[in-house]
Design a protein around this motif. Structure first.
Motif, short mmCIF file in Angstrom:
data_model
loop_
_atom_site.label_atom_id
_atom_site.label_comp_id
_atom_site.label_asym_id
_atom_site.label_seq_id
_atom_site.Cartn_x
_atom_site.Cartn_y
_atom_site.Cartn_z
N TYR A 32 -0.37 0.35 -28.91
CA TYR A 32 0.47 1.05 -27.94
C TYR A 32 -0.05 2.46 -27.69
CZ TYR A 32 3.89 -2.48 -29.43
OH TYR A 32 4.53 -3.66 -29.74
N GLU A 33 0.33 3.02 -26.55
CA GLU A 33 0.14 4.44 -26.31
C GLU A 33 1.42 5.11 -26.78
OE1 GLU A 33 -0.61 7.57 -22.67
OE2 GLU A 33 -1.04 5.46 -22.33
N LEU A 34 1.31 6.03 -27.73
CA LEU A 34 2.49 6.66 -28.33
C LEU A 34 2.81 7.97 -27.63
CD1 LEU A 34 1.69 6.04 -32.11
CD2 LEU A 34 2.78 4.50 -30.45
N ILE A 35 4.08 8.14 -27.30
CA ILE A 35 4.57 9.36 -26.66
C ILE A 35 5.45 10.08 -27.68
CG2 ILE A 35 5.83 10.33 -24.70
CD1 ILE A 35 3.30 8.65 -23.91
N PRO A 36 4.96 11.16 -28.30
CA PRO A 36 5.75 11.84 -29.34
C PRO A 36 6.92 12.61 -28.74
CG PRO A 36 3.64 12.95 -29.03
CD PRO A 36 3.64 11.76 -28.12
N VAL A 37 8.05 12.55 -29.43
CA VAL A 37 9.25 13.27 -29.02
C VAL A 37 9.94 13.86 -30.24
CG1 VAL A 37 9.67 11.89 -26.94
CG2 VAL A 37 10.75 11.23 -29.08
N CYS A 38 10.58 14.98 -30.04
CA CYS A 38 11.51 15.54 -31.03
C CYS A 38 12.70 16.07 -30.25
CB CYS A 38 10.89 16.66 -31.86
SG CYS A 38 12.09 17.30 -33.07
N PRO A 39 13.74 15.25 -30.12
CA PRO A 39 14.90 15.66 -29.33
C PRO A 39 15.54 16.97 -29.81
CG PRO A 39 14.99 13.32 -29.75
CD PRO A 39 13.87 13.87 -30.60
N GLU A 40 15.45 17.25 -31.10
CA GLU A 40 16.06 18.48 -31.61
C GLU A 40 15.31 19.70 -31.09
OE1 GLU A 40 16.72 17.94 -35.85
OE2 GLU A 40 17.50 15.93 -35.45
N ILE A 41 13.99 19.63 -31.09
CA ILE A 41 13.20 20.73 -30.53
C ILE A 41 13.40 20.78 -29.02
CG2 ILE A 41 10.84 21.50 -30.05
CD1 ILE A 41 10.14 20.76 -32.90
N PHE A 42 13.41 19.61 -28.36
CA PHE A 42 13.64 19.57 -26.91
C PHE A 42 14.98 20.21 -26.55
CE2 PHE A 42 11.01 15.43 -26.13
CZ PHE A 42 9.84 16.11 -26.44
N ALA A 66 18.43 14.90 -26.22
CA ALA A 66 18.49 13.45 -25.96
C ALA A 66 18.17 13.17 -24.49
CB ALA A 66 19.87 12.91 -26.32
N ALA A 67 18.71 13.98 -23.60
CA ALA A 67 18.45 13.80 -22.18
C ALA A 67 16.97 14.00 -21.86
CB ALA A 67 19.31 14.77 -21.36
N GLU A 68 16.34 14.96 -22.53
CA GLU A 68 14.91 15.19 -22.32
C GLU A 68 14.09 14.01 -22.85
OE1 GLU A 68 13.05 17.75 -20.72
OE2 GLU A 68 15.05 17.84 -19.88
N ALA A 69 14.47 13.45 -23.99
CA ALA A 69 13.77 12.28 -24.51
C ALA A 69 13.90 11.11 -23.54
CB ALA A 69 14.32 11.90 -25.90
N SER A 83 20.00 12.79 -34.65
CA SER A 83 19.44 12.66 -33.32
C SER A 83 18.83 11.28 -33.11
CB SER A 83 18.37 13.74 -33.11
OG SER A 83 17.89 13.69 -31.80
N CYS A 84 18.03 10.84 -34.06
CA CYS A 84 17.19 9.65 -33.87
C CYS A 84 17.64 8.42 -34.65
CB CYS A 84 15.76 9.99 -34.26
SG CYS A 84 15.01 11.22 -33.17
N GLY A 85 18.60 8.56 -35.56
CA GLY A 85 19.01 7.42 -36.39
C GLY A 85 19.55 6.27 -35.57
N SER A 86 19.27 5.05 -36.01
CA SER A 86 19.78 3.88 -35.30
C SER A 86 20.35 2.88 -36.31
CB SER A 86 18.69 3.23 -34.46
OG SER A 86 17.59 2.85 -35.25
N GLY A 87 21.62 2.58 -36.14
CA GLY A 87 22.28 1.62 -37.02
C GLY A 87 22.98 2.26 -38.20
N THR A 90 26.72 6.00 -42.96
CA THR A 90 27.77 5.28 -42.24
C THR A 90 27.12 4.56 -41.06
OG1 THR A 90 29.97 5.53 -41.26
CG2 THR A 90 28.35 7.21 -40.71
N PRO A 91 27.70 3.47 -40.59
CA PRO A 91 27.15 2.83 -39.40
C PRO A 91 27.23 3.78 -38.21
CG PRO A 91 28.68 1.35 -40.51
CD PRO A 91 28.83 2.71 -41.16
N GLY A 92 26.18 3.83 -37.42
CA GLY A 92 26.20 4.68 -36.24
C GLY A 92 24.82 4.96 -35.71
N PHE A 93 24.79 5.73 -34.63
CA PHE A 93 23.54 6.09 -33.96
C PHE A 93 23.47 7.60 -33.79
CE2 PHE A 93 23.94 1.70 -32.89
CZ PHE A 93 22.64 1.24 -32.73
N GLY A 94 22.27 8.14 -33.85
CA GLY A 94 22.06 9.53 -33.51
C GLY A 94 22.22 9.70 -32.00
N VAL A 95 22.36 10.93 -31.57
CA VAL A 95 22.64 11.24 -30.17
C VAL A 95 21.53 10.70 -29.25
CG1 VAL A 95 23.05 13.10 -28.51
CG2 VAL A 95 23.99 13.27 -30.82
N ALA A 96 20.28 10.96 -29.57
CA ALA A 96 19.17 10.50 -28.72
C ALA A 96 19.03 8.98 -28.78
CB ALA A 96 17.86 11.17 -29.12
N ALA A 97 19.12 8.42 -29.98
CA ALA A 97 18.99 6.96 -30.12
C ALA A 97 20.05 6.25 -29.29
CB ALA A 97 19.09 6.56 -31.59
#
Length: 143
Positions: free
Chosen positions: A34-44, A77-80, A100-104, A116-123
């Protein structure tokens, strides 16, 4: 080549709250396919590195000292999402447990290490917009 978003800390960028990275060999193997696109929503979102640890508390994101950083997390998250759309990404590999990035599963807001079950804001935002979100422990599904 298909493009996917990847948490920059998993690629070795020192952008985590503690100023460190969490490079992951399996994530780096994705570059072969894959071509990887790095993101850090917290920095964004405008947060510094290092920064005070934060966790989700209901719909808010609060730092360990009680500051509300929800707006920064939502902006990041919106920027990601904007980058995902710009680059045509249909998948994302994000740092597990992160507010920000956690999933599940994410930290529960008590700053005790409990999950706890849940998702980060960006995820959550990416998922809601049709992007398949994987944690770093799910890499085998992409390789």
């Amino acid at each position: 080549m298909e493009r996917i978003l990847v948490s920059a800390c998993l690629l070795g960028a020192s952008c985590r709250y503690d100023g460190k990275s969490k490079p992951n060999e399996k994530v780096l193997e994705l570059m072969e396919k894959y071509e990887l696109i790095p993101v850090c929503p917290e920095i964004f979102g405008g947060l510094p590195t290092p920064r005070t640890p934060a966790e989700r508390v209901g719909s808010r994101v609060l730092t360990r000292d009680g500051a509300d950083v929800t707006e920064q997390y939502e902006h990041g998250a919106a920027e990601a999402l904007r980058l995902a759309k710009l680059f045509g990404c249909k998948k994302a590999v994000l740092k597990e447990k992160s507010p920000s990035c956690g999933s599940g599963e994410i930290y529960d807001g008590s700053f005790s290490g409990a999950l706890t079950p849940g998702f980060g804001v960006a995820a959550a935002l990416l998922f809601e917009n049709g992007i398949e979100v994987f944690g770093e422990s799910d890499i085998e599904k992409l390789l």
